[in-house]
Scaffold this motif. Structure first.
Motif, short mmCIF file in Angstrom:
data_model
loop_
_atom_site.label_atom_id
_atom_site.label_comp_id
_atom_site.label_asym_id
_atom_site.label_seq_id
_atom_site.Cartn_x
_atom_site.Cartn_y
_atom_site.Cartn_z
N VAL A 80 0.84 -1.20 0.00
CA VAL A 80 0.00 0.00 0.00
C VAL A 80 0.87 1.24 0.00
O VAL A 80 1.84 1.35 0.76
CB VAL A 80 -0.94 0.04 1.23
CG1 VAL A 80 -1.82 1.29 1.16
CG2 VAL A 80 -1.80 -1.22 1.30
N LEU A 81 0.53 2.18 -0.88
CA LEU A 81 1.11 3.52 -0.88
C LEU A 81 0.09 4.48 -0.27
O LEU A 81 -1.10 4.40 -0.57
CB LEU A 81 1.42 3.97 -2.30
CG LEU A 81 2.61 3.35 -3.01
CD1 LEU A 81 2.29 3.10 -4.47
CD2 LEU A 81 3.81 4.27 -2.89
N ALA A 82 0.55 5.38 0.58
CA ALA A 82 -0.32 6.42 1.13
C ALA A 82 0.52 7.68 1.24
O ALA A 82 1.01 8.04 2.32
CB ALA A 82 -0.89 6.00 2.48
N LEU A 83 0.70 8.36 0.11
CA LEU A 83 1.65 9.46 0.02
C LEU A 83 0.94 10.82 0.00
O LEU A 83 0.03 11.04 -0.80
CB LEU A 83 2.47 9.32 -1.27
CG LEU A 83 3.27 8.01 -1.42
CD1 LEU A 83 3.94 7.98 -2.78
CD2 LEU A 83 4.31 7.90 -0.31
N PRO A 84 1.34 11.74 0.88
CA PRO A 84 0.79 13.11 0.83
C PRO A 84 1.12 13.75 -0.51
O PRO A 84 2.30 13.82 -0.89
CB PRO A 84 1.50 13.82 1.99
CG PRO A 84 1.96 12.72 2.89
CD PRO A 84 2.29 11.57 1.99
N ILE A 85 0.11 14.18 -1.22
CA ILE A 85 0.32 14.70 -2.58
C ILE A 85 1.19 15.96 -2.57
O ILE A 85 2.06 16.15 -3.44
CB ILE A 85 -1.04 14.98 -3.25
CG1 ILE A 85 -1.77 13.65 -3.48
CG2 ILE A 85 -0.84 15.71 -4.58
CD1 ILE A 85 -3.18 13.79 -4.03
N LYS A 86 1.02 16.82 -1.56
CA LYS A 86 1.79 18.05 -1.50
C LYS A 86 3.29 17.80 -1.36
O LYS A 86 4.11 18.63 -1.77
CB LYS A 86 1.31 18.91 -0.33
CG LYS A 86 -0.04 19.57 -0.57
CD LYS A 86 -0.40 20.50 0.58
CE LYS A 86 -1.73 21.20 0.33
NZ LYS A 86 -2.09 22.11 1.47
N GLU A 87 3.64 16.66 -0.79
CA GLU A 87 5.04 16.34 -0.57
C GLU A 87 5.62 15.46 -1.67
O GLU A 87 6.81 15.10 -1.63
CB GLU A 87 5.21 15.64 0.78
CG GLU A 87 4.75 16.49 1.96
CD GLU A 87 4.78 15.72 3.27
OE1 GLU A 87 5.43 14.64 3.31
OE2 GLU A 87 4.16 16.18 4.24
N ASN A 88 4.79 15.10 -2.64
CA ASN A 88 5.24 14.22 -3.71
C ASN A 88 4.82 14.80 -5.06
O ASN A 88 3.69 14.59 -5.52
CB ASN A 88 4.65 12.83 -3.53
CG ASN A 88 5.21 12.11 -2.32
OD1 ASN A 88 6.23 11.43 -2.39
ND2 ASN A 88 4.56 12.29 -1.17
N GLY A 89 5.74 15.52 -5.67
CA GLY A 89 5.44 16.22 -6.91
C GLY A 89 5.00 15.31 -8.04
O GLY A 89 4.29 15.74 -8.96
N ASP A 90 5.39 14.03 -7.99
CA ASP A 90 5.01 13.10 -9.05
C ASP A 90 3.50 12.94 -9.17
O ASP A 90 2.99 12.53 -10.22
CB ASP A 90 5.63 11.72 -8.79
CG ASP A 90 7.11 11.69 -9.09
OD1 ASP A 90 7.62 12.67 -9.66
OD2 ASP A 90 7.78 10.69 -8.74
N PHE A 91 2.78 13.28 -8.09
CA PHE A 91 1.33 13.11 -8.10
C PHE A 91 0.57 14.43 -8.01
O PHE A 91 -0.63 14.46 -7.71
CB PHE A 91 0.91 12.19 -6.94
CG PHE A 91 1.50 10.82 -7.02
CD1 PHE A 91 1.04 9.90 -7.94
CD2 PHE A 91 2.55 10.46 -6.19
CE1 PHE A 91 1.60 8.63 -8.04
CE2 PHE A 91 3.12 9.20 -6.27
CZ PHE A 91 2.65 8.28 -7.20
N SER A 92 1.26 15.51 -8.30
CA SER A 92 0.63 16.84 -8.21
C SER A 92 -0.46 17.03 -9.25
O SER A 92 -1.30 17.94 -9.14
CB SER A 92 1.69 17.94 -8.37
OG SER A 92 2.34 17.82 -9.63
N PHE A 93 -0.48 16.17 -10.27
CA PHE A 93 -1.50 16.28 -11.31
C PHE A 93 -2.87 15.77 -10.84
O PHE A 93 -3.88 15.99 -11.50
CB PHE A 93 -1.08 15.48 -12.55
CG PHE A 93 -0.95 14.00 -12.31
CD1 PHE A 93 -2.03 13.14 -12.47
CD2 PHE A 93 0.28 13.48 -11.91
CE1 PHE A 93 -1.90 11.78 -12.24
CE2 PHE A 93 0.41 12.11 -11.69
CZ PHE A 93 -0.67 11.26 -11.85
N LEU A 94 -2.91 15.10 -9.71
CA LEU A 94 -4.17 14.51 -9.23
C LEU A 94 -5.08 15.57 -8.63
O LEU A 94 -4.62 16.47 -7.90
CB LEU A 94 -3.88 13.43 -8.18
CG LEU A 94 -3.26 12.13 -8.70
CD1 LEU A 94 -2.80 11.27 -7.55
CD2 LEU A 94 -4.27 11.38 -9.57
N PRO A 95 -6.38 15.48 -8.87
CA PRO A 95 -7.34 16.40 -8.25
C PRO A 95 -7.56 16.02 -6.79
O PRO A 95 -7.03 15.02 -6.31
CB PRO A 95 -8.61 16.17 -9.08
CG PRO A 95 -8.50 14.76 -9.55
CD PRO A 95 -7.04 14.51 -9.78
N ALA A 96 -8.37 16.80 -6.10
CA ALA A 96 -8.64 16.53 -4.68
C ALA A 96 -9.48 15.29 -4.48
O ALA A 96 -9.53 14.73 -3.38
CB ALA A 96 -9.33 17.74 -4.03
#
Length: 343
Positions: free
Chosen positions: A231-247
Protein backbone atom coordinates in the motif's frame (compact mmCIF):
# COMPACT_ATOMS: atom_id res chain seq x y z
CA UNK A 1 4.46 -32.15 0.86
CA UNK A 2 5.13 -33.73 4.25
CA UNK A 3 2.36 -31.61 5.74
CA UNK A 4 -0.06 -32.74 3.04
CA UNK A 5 0.82 -36.41 3.60
CA UNK A 6 0.38 -35.97 7.35
CA UNK A 7 -3.01 -34.37 6.84
CA UNK A 8 -4.14 -37.21 4.58
CA UNK A 9 -2.84 -39.79 7.02
CA UNK A 10 -4.81 -38.25 9.86
CA UNK A 11 -7.88 -37.95 7.65
CA UNK A 12 -7.78 -41.56 6.52
CA UNK A 13 -7.24 -42.89 10.03
CA UNK A 14 -10.05 -40.84 11.50
CA UNK A 15 -12.49 -41.76 8.74
CA UNK A 16 -11.76 -45.49 9.08
CA UNK A 17 -12.27 -45.45 12.84
CA UNK A 18 -15.44 -43.44 12.34
CA UNK A 19 -16.97 -46.27 10.33
CA UNK A 20 -15.95 -48.92 12.83
CA UNK A 21 -17.52 -47.16 15.82
CA UNK A 22 -20.48 -45.52 14.11
CA UNK A 23 -23.08 -46.89 16.51
CA UNK A 24 -21.08 -45.98 19.59
CA UNK A 25 -20.67 -42.39 18.39
CA UNK A 26 -24.39 -41.88 17.91
CA UNK A 27 -24.94 -42.84 21.53
CA UNK A 28 -22.19 -40.63 22.95
CA UNK A 29 -23.64 -38.90 26.03
CA UNK A 30 -21.51 -35.78 25.47
CA UNK A 31 -23.27 -35.07 22.16
CA UNK A 32 -26.34 -32.88 21.88
CA UNK A 33 -28.98 -32.58 19.15
CA UNK A 34 -29.17 -29.17 17.46
CA UNK A 35 -32.59 -28.39 15.97
CA UNK A 36 -33.08 -26.07 12.96
CA UNK A 37 -33.88 -26.45 9.27
CA UNK A 38 -30.27 -26.24 8.13
CA UNK A 39 -26.82 -25.46 9.47
CA UNK A 40 -23.83 -24.00 7.65
CA UNK A 41 -20.63 -25.43 9.05
CA UNK A 42 -17.94 -22.79 8.57
CA UNK A 43 -14.33 -23.18 9.65
CA UNK A 44 -12.67 -19.77 9.66
CA UNK A 45 -9.36 -21.33 10.70
CA UNK A 46 -8.95 -23.56 7.64
CA UNK A 47 -11.30 -22.04 5.03
CA UNK A 48 -14.11 -24.53 4.40
CA UNK A 49 -17.90 -24.36 4.66
CA UNK A 50 -20.63 -26.95 4.09
CA UNK A 51 -24.42 -26.82 4.50
CA UNK A 52 -25.81 -29.63 6.66
CA UNK A 53 -29.22 -30.64 7.99
CA UNK A 54 -30.13 -28.74 11.14
CA UNK A 55 -31.13 -31.98 12.83
CA UNK A 56 -27.73 -33.31 13.79
CA UNK A 57 -25.90 -34.60 16.83
CA UNK A 58 -22.52 -32.94 17.20
CA UNK A 59 -19.58 -34.66 18.83
CA UNK A 60 -18.13 -32.37 21.48
CA UNK A 61 -14.64 -33.62 20.64
CA UNK A 62 -14.81 -31.50 17.47
CA UNK A 63 -12.10 -28.86 17.21
CA UNK A 64 -10.62 -26.34 14.76
CA UNK A 65 -9.33 -29.10 12.49
CA UNK A 66 -11.97 -31.83 12.81
CA UNK A 67 -15.75 -31.64 12.94
CA UNK A 68 -17.75 -34.76 13.73
CA UNK A 69 -21.51 -35.20 13.81
CA UNK A 70 -24.28 -37.78 13.38
CA UNK A 71 -27.27 -37.11 11.13
CA UNK A 72 -30.11 -39.15 12.66
CA UNK A 73 -32.60 -38.60 9.82
CA UNK A 74 -30.29 -40.41 7.38
CA UNK A 75 -28.31 -42.56 9.79
CA UNK A 76 -24.99 -41.11 8.60
CA UNK A 77 -21.90 -40.09 10.53
CA UNK A 78 -19.88 -37.16 9.22
CA UNK A 79 -16.23 -36.24 9.64
CA UNK A 80 -14.66 -33.08 8.22
CA UNK A 81 -10.90 -32.83 8.54
CA UNK A 82 -9.07 -29.77 7.27
CA UNK A 83 -5.51 -28.53 7.26
CA UNK A 84 -4.43 -25.15 5.93
CA UNK A 85 -0.92 -24.92 4.49
CA UNK A 86 1.59 -22.37 5.72
CA UNK A 87 2.11 -21.30 2.10
CA UNK A 88 -0.07 -21.87 -0.98
CA UNK A 89 1.18 -24.41 -3.47
CA UNK A 90 2.26 -23.16 -6.90
CA UNK A 91 -0.25 -23.97 -9.64
CA UNK A 92 2.36 -26.00 -11.50
CA UNK A 93 2.53 -28.50 -8.63
CA UNK A 94 -1.20 -29.18 -8.32
CA UNK A 95 -1.49 -32.12 -10.73
CA UNK A 96 1.46 -33.79 -9.08
CA UNK A 97 -0.05 -33.23 -5.62
CA UNK A 98 -3.40 -34.64 -6.74
CA UNK A 99 -1.67 -37.75 -8.07
CA UNK A 100 0.27 -38.20 -4.84
CA UNK A 101 -2.88 -37.71 -2.77
CA UNK A 102 -4.72 -40.30 -4.84
CA UNK A 103 -1.89 -42.82 -4.44
CA UNK A 104 -1.67 -42.23 -0.71
CA UNK A 105 -5.43 -42.61 -0.36
CA UNK A 106 -5.31 -45.92 -2.23
CA UNK A 107 -2.61 -47.22 0.09
CA UNK A 108 -4.49 -46.03 3.15
CA UNK A 109 -7.66 -47.79 2.09
CA UNK A 110 -5.77 -51.03 1.49
CA UNK A 111 -4.11 -50.83 4.90
CA UNK A 112 -7.44 -50.15 6.63
CA UNK A 113 -8.85 -53.54 5.69
CA UNK A 114 -11.79 -51.96 3.90
CA UNK A 115 -12.73 -53.04 0.41
CA UNK A 116 -12.28 -50.37 -2.26
CA UNK A 117 -15.42 -50.11 -4.36
CA UNK A 118 -14.37 -47.15 -6.52
CA UNK A 119 -11.86 -44.34 -6.69
CA UNK A 120 -12.33 -41.45 -9.09
CA UNK A 121 -11.73 -37.77 -9.61
CA UNK A 122 -14.53 -35.27 -10.12
CA UNK A 123 -15.48 -31.63 -9.70
CA UNK A 124 -17.19 -30.85 -6.40
CA UNK A 125 -18.02 -27.34 -5.27
CA UNK A 126 -15.97 -25.97 -8.14
CA UNK A 127 -12.83 -27.82 -7.03
CA UNK A 128 -11.18 -31.10 -7.99
CA UNK A 129 -11.91 -33.86 -5.47
CA UNK A 130 -10.78 -37.46 -5.18
CA UNK A 131 -13.86 -39.52 -4.31
CA UNK A 132 -13.27 -42.91 -2.69
CA UNK A 133 -16.06 -45.37 -1.94
CA UNK A 134 -15.25 -48.26 0.38
CA UNK A 135 -17.07 -50.81 2.46
CA UNK A 136 -16.12 -52.84 5.50
CA UNK A 137 -17.36 -54.83 8.45
CA UNK A 138 -17.47 -53.64 12.06
CA UNK A 139 -18.88 -54.77 15.38
CA UNK A 140 -22.26 -53.38 14.39
CA UNK A 141 -22.45 -54.84 10.89
CA UNK A 142 -21.37 -53.87 7.39
CA UNK A 143 -20.79 -50.21 6.61
CA UNK A 144 -20.03 -48.00 3.60
CA UNK A 145 -17.90 -44.87 3.49
CA UNK A 146 -17.81 -42.05 0.92
CA UNK A 147 -14.63 -39.97 1.26
CA UNK A 148 -14.04 -36.72 -0.60
CA UNK A 149 -10.40 -35.59 -0.51
CA UNK A 150 -9.51 -32.09 -1.73
CA UNK A 151 -5.77 -31.41 -2.24
CA UNK A 152 -5.98 -27.65 -2.90
CA UNK A 153 -3.48 -24.82 -3.10
CA UNK A 154 -4.44 -23.47 0.33
CA UNK A 155 -4.72 -26.79 2.15
CA UNK A 156 -5.90 -30.38 2.30
CA UNK A 157 -9.49 -31.27 3.20
CA UNK A 158 -11.39 -34.51 3.67
CA UNK A 159 -15.14 -34.96 4.09
CA UNK A 160 -16.26 -38.48 5.01
CA UNK A 161 -19.77 -39.92 5.18
CA UNK A 162 -20.19 -43.26 6.96
CA UNK A 163 -23.41 -45.30 7.06
CA UNK A 164 -24.80 -48.82 7.16
CA UNK A 165 -24.13 -50.53 3.85
CA UNK A 166 -27.85 -51.03 3.17
CA UNK A 167 -28.43 -47.25 3.56
CA UNK A 168 -25.95 -46.20 0.88
CA UNK A 169 -28.38 -46.34 -2.04
CA UNK A 170 -30.91 -44.08 -0.34
CA UNK A 171 -28.26 -41.69 1.00
CA UNK A 172 -26.13 -41.23 -2.12
CA UNK A 173 -28.21 -38.37 -3.56
CA UNK A 174 -28.38 -36.66 -0.15
CA UNK A 175 -24.60 -36.77 0.16
CA UNK A 176 -24.24 -35.30 -3.33
CA UNK A 177 -26.65 -32.46 -2.57
CA UNK A 178 -24.71 -31.58 0.58
CA UNK A 179 -21.35 -31.82 -1.16
CA UNK A 180 -22.65 -29.46 -3.84
CA UNK A 181 -22.68 -26.79 -1.11
CA UNK A 182 -19.03 -27.20 -0.09
CA UNK A 183 -17.02 -24.01 -0.46
CA UNK A 184 -13.37 -23.20 0.13
CA UNK A 185 -12.16 -19.71 0.93
CA UNK A 186 -8.84 -18.10 1.81
CA UNK A 187 -8.21 -17.49 5.50
CA UNK A 188 -7.58 -13.77 5.85
CA UNK A 189 -6.11 -11.30 8.32
CA UNK A 190 -6.99 -7.62 8.66
CA UNK A 191 -3.97 -5.31 8.50
CA UNK A 192 -3.67 -1.60 9.19
CA UNK A 193 -2.01 0.85 6.82
CA UNK A 194 0.73 2.47 8.90
CA UNK A 195 0.14 6.12 9.72
CA UNK A 196 -3.51 6.04 8.62
CA UNK A 197 -6.89 4.69 9.70
CA UNK A 198 -7.10 2.54 6.55
CA UNK A 199 -7.32 -1.26 6.68
CA UNK A 200 -7.74 -4.19 4.33
CA UNK A 201 -7.67 -7.99 4.43
CA UNK A 202 -4.87 -10.13 3.06
CA UNK A 203 -4.17 -13.88 3.40
CA UNK A 204 -3.31 -14.95 6.93
CA UNK A 205 -0.22 -16.75 5.60
CA UNK A 206 1.31 -13.48 4.41
CA UNK A 207 4.06 -11.91 6.49
CA UNK A 208 3.57 -8.16 6.82
CA UNK A 209 6.59 -5.86 6.65
CA UNK A 210 6.22 -2.20 7.60
CA UNK A 211 9.91 -1.35 7.53
CA UNK A 212 11.92 0.08 4.60
CA UNK A 213 14.07 -0.47 2.61
CA UNK A 214 11.99 -3.45 1.40
CA UNK A 215 9.86 -0.92 -0.49
CA UNK A 216 10.65 2.63 0.66
CA UNK A 217 7.63 4.17 -1.08
CA UNK A 218 5.14 1.68 0.43
CA UNK A 219 3.94 1.89 4.02
CA UNK A 220 3.47 -1.87 4.09
CA UNK A 221 4.47 -4.83 1.95
CA UNK A 222 3.28 -8.42 2.37
CA UNK A 223 3.42 -11.58 0.35
CA UNK A 224 3.30 -15.33 0.09
CA UNK A 225 4.59 -17.76 -2.51
CA UNK A 226 2.00 -16.79 -5.13
CA UNK A 227 1.09 -13.13 -4.54
CA UNK A 228 2.55 -9.86 -3.26
CA UNK A 229 0.68 -6.81 -2.07
CA UNK A 230 1.52 -3.39 -0.71
CA UNK A 231 0.00 0.00 0.00
CA UNK A 232 1.11 3.52 -0.88
CA UNK A 233 -0.32 6.42 1.13
CA UNK A 234 1.65 9.46 0.02
CA UNK A 235 0.79 13.11 0.83
CA UNK A 236 0.32 14.70 -2.58
CA UNK A 237 1.79 18.05 -1.50
CA UNK A 238 5.04 16.34 -0.57
CA UNK A 239 5.24 14.22 -3.71
CA UNK A 240 5.44 16.22 -6.91
CA UNK A 241 5.01 13.10 -9.05
CA UNK A 242 1.33 13.11 -8.10
CA UNK A 243 0.63 16.84 -8.21
CA UNK A 244 -1.50 16.28 -11.31
CA UNK A 245 -4.17 14.51 -9.23
CA UNK A 246 -7.34 16.40 -8.25
CA UNK A 247 -8.64 16.53 -4.68
CA UNK A 248 -10.99 13.67 -5.47
CA UNK A 249 -11.62 11.11 -8.23
CA UNK A 250 -15.37 11.81 -8.10
CA UNK A 251 -17.31 13.68 -10.78
CA UNK A 252 -14.36 13.89 -13.18
CA UNK A 253 -14.82 15.18 -16.68
CA UNK A 254 -13.50 13.16 -19.61
CA UNK A 255 -10.72 15.70 -20.04
CA UNK A 256 -9.68 15.28 -16.39
CA UNK A 257 -9.69 11.50 -16.72
CA UNK A 258 -7.53 11.68 -19.83
CA UNK A 259 -5.09 14.00 -18.08
CA UNK A 260 -4.70 11.51 -15.22
CA UNK A 261 -4.23 8.62 -17.65
CA UNK A 262 -1.60 10.53 -19.63
CA UNK A 263 0.39 11.30 -16.49
CA UNK A 264 0.31 7.70 -15.30
CA UNK A 265 1.40 6.45 -18.72
CA UNK A 266 4.33 8.87 -18.70
CA UNK A 267 5.24 7.80 -15.16
CA UNK A 268 5.24 4.10 -16.15
CA UNK A 269 7.32 4.80 -19.25
CA UNK A 270 9.91 6.75 -17.23
CA UNK A 271 10.62 3.90 -14.81
CA UNK A 272 13.59 1.58 -15.31
CA UNK A 273 11.35 -1.31 -16.41
CA UNK A 274 9.06 0.90 -18.47
CA UNK A 275 10.12 -0.62 -21.77
CA UNK A 276 8.84 -4.02 -20.61
CA UNK A 277 5.40 -2.81 -19.55
CA UNK A 278 2.57 -4.04 -21.81
CA UNK A 279 -1.22 -4.23 -21.94
CA UNK A 280 -1.77 -1.13 -19.81
CA UNK A 281 -5.42 -0.42 -18.98
CA UNK A 282 -7.19 2.21 -16.89
CA UNK A 283 -10.68 1.93 -15.43
CA UNK A 284 -12.36 4.75 -13.54
CA UNK A 285 -14.97 2.98 -11.43
CA UNK A 286 -16.55 2.73 -7.98
CA UNK A 287 -14.53 0.58 -5.58
CA UNK A 288 -16.37 -0.32 -2.39
CA UNK A 289 -18.65 2.67 -2.82
CA UNK A 290 -15.82 5.13 -3.38
CA UNK A 291 -14.75 6.48 -6.77
CA UNK A 292 -11.35 5.19 -7.78
CA UNK A 293 -9.07 4.12 -10.60
CA UNK A 294 -7.93 0.59 -11.42
CA UNK A 295 -4.59 0.36 -13.22
CA UNK A 296 -3.49 -2.96 -14.78
CA UNK A 297 -0.36 -3.88 -16.72
CA UNK A 298 1.89 -6.82 -17.57
CA UNK A 299 5.63 -6.80 -16.96
CA UNK A 300 7.84 -9.71 -18.08
CA UNK A 301 5.48 -12.48 -17.07
CA UNK A 302 4.07 -10.71 -14.02
CA UNK A 303 0.76 -8.88 -13.73
CA UNK A 304 0.35 -5.75 -11.62
CA UNK A 305 -2.88 -4.17 -10.49
CA UNK A 306 -3.40 -1.02 -8.43
CA UNK A 307 -6.64 0.22 -6.86
CA UNK A 308 -6.09 3.97 -6.62
CA UNK A 309 -7.90 6.55 -4.48
CA UNK A 310 -7.42 10.18 -3.54
CA UNK A 311 -8.45 11.03 0.03
CA UNK A 312 -7.20 13.17 2.91
CA UNK A 313 -4.79 14.86 0.51
CA UNK A 314 -3.13 11.52 -0.15
CA UNK A 315 -2.47 9.40 -3.19
CA UNK A 316 -3.56 5.94 -1.96
CA UNK A 317 -2.81 2.80 -3.92
CA UNK A 318 -3.52 -0.80 -2.92
CA UNK A 319 -1.15 -2.78 -5.11
CA UNK A 320 -1.04 -6.46 -6.08
CA UNK A 321 1.47 -8.35 -8.23
CA UNK A 322 1.57 -11.98 -9.28
CA UNK A 323 3.11 -14.26 -11.87
CA UNK A 324 0.66 -14.92 -14.69
CA UNK A 325 0.87 -18.66 -13.93
CA UNK A 326 -0.81 -17.93 -10.58
CA UNK A 327 -3.68 -15.91 -12.03
CA UNK A 328 -6.50 -18.15 -10.78
CA UNK A 329 -5.21 -18.13 -7.22
CA UNK A 330 -4.34 -14.43 -7.21
CA UNK A 331 -7.60 -13.18 -8.68
CA UNK A 332 -9.65 -14.96 -5.98
CA UNK A 333 -7.51 -13.41 -3.27
CA UNK A 334 -7.58 -9.95 -4.84
CA UNK A 335 -11.37 -9.92 -5.13
CA UNK A 336 -11.76 -10.72 -1.45
CA UNK A 337 -9.00 -8.36 -0.41
CA UNK A 338 -10.30 -5.38 -2.38
CA UNK A 339 -13.84 -5.89 -1.09
CA UNK A 340 -12.47 -5.33 2.42
CA UNK A 341 -10.69 -2.00 1.82
CA UNK A 342 -11.73 0.55 4.42
CA UNK A 343 -10.68 4.18 4.06
Amino acid sequence: MKKMILALALAAAAAVSLGAVMAEETETPSAAAVPSSSYVYTNEKTGISLTLPGNRVEDKSSNDFQYRAYLPDSGMSLSILSHEMNQPLPSAEMKKEQAKARKFLEESMRNSGEKQVSLKQEKVGGETAILAETEGAGQNGNFSVLRYVFPLQNGTYMVSWTMKKEDLKGNRSLVKSMMDTVRFFPVMQTVSVKGTAYTYDIPANMRVDYDPPVAPDHVLVAGNRNLMTGVLALPIKENGDFSFLPASLSSLTEAQKQNIVDHFKAKLASESTGKYVKNVTFRFMPINGRDGLVLDFDDQGDHSRSYIFVKDGRYISFDYIYNMKEKDYAEKIIRQSVSSISL
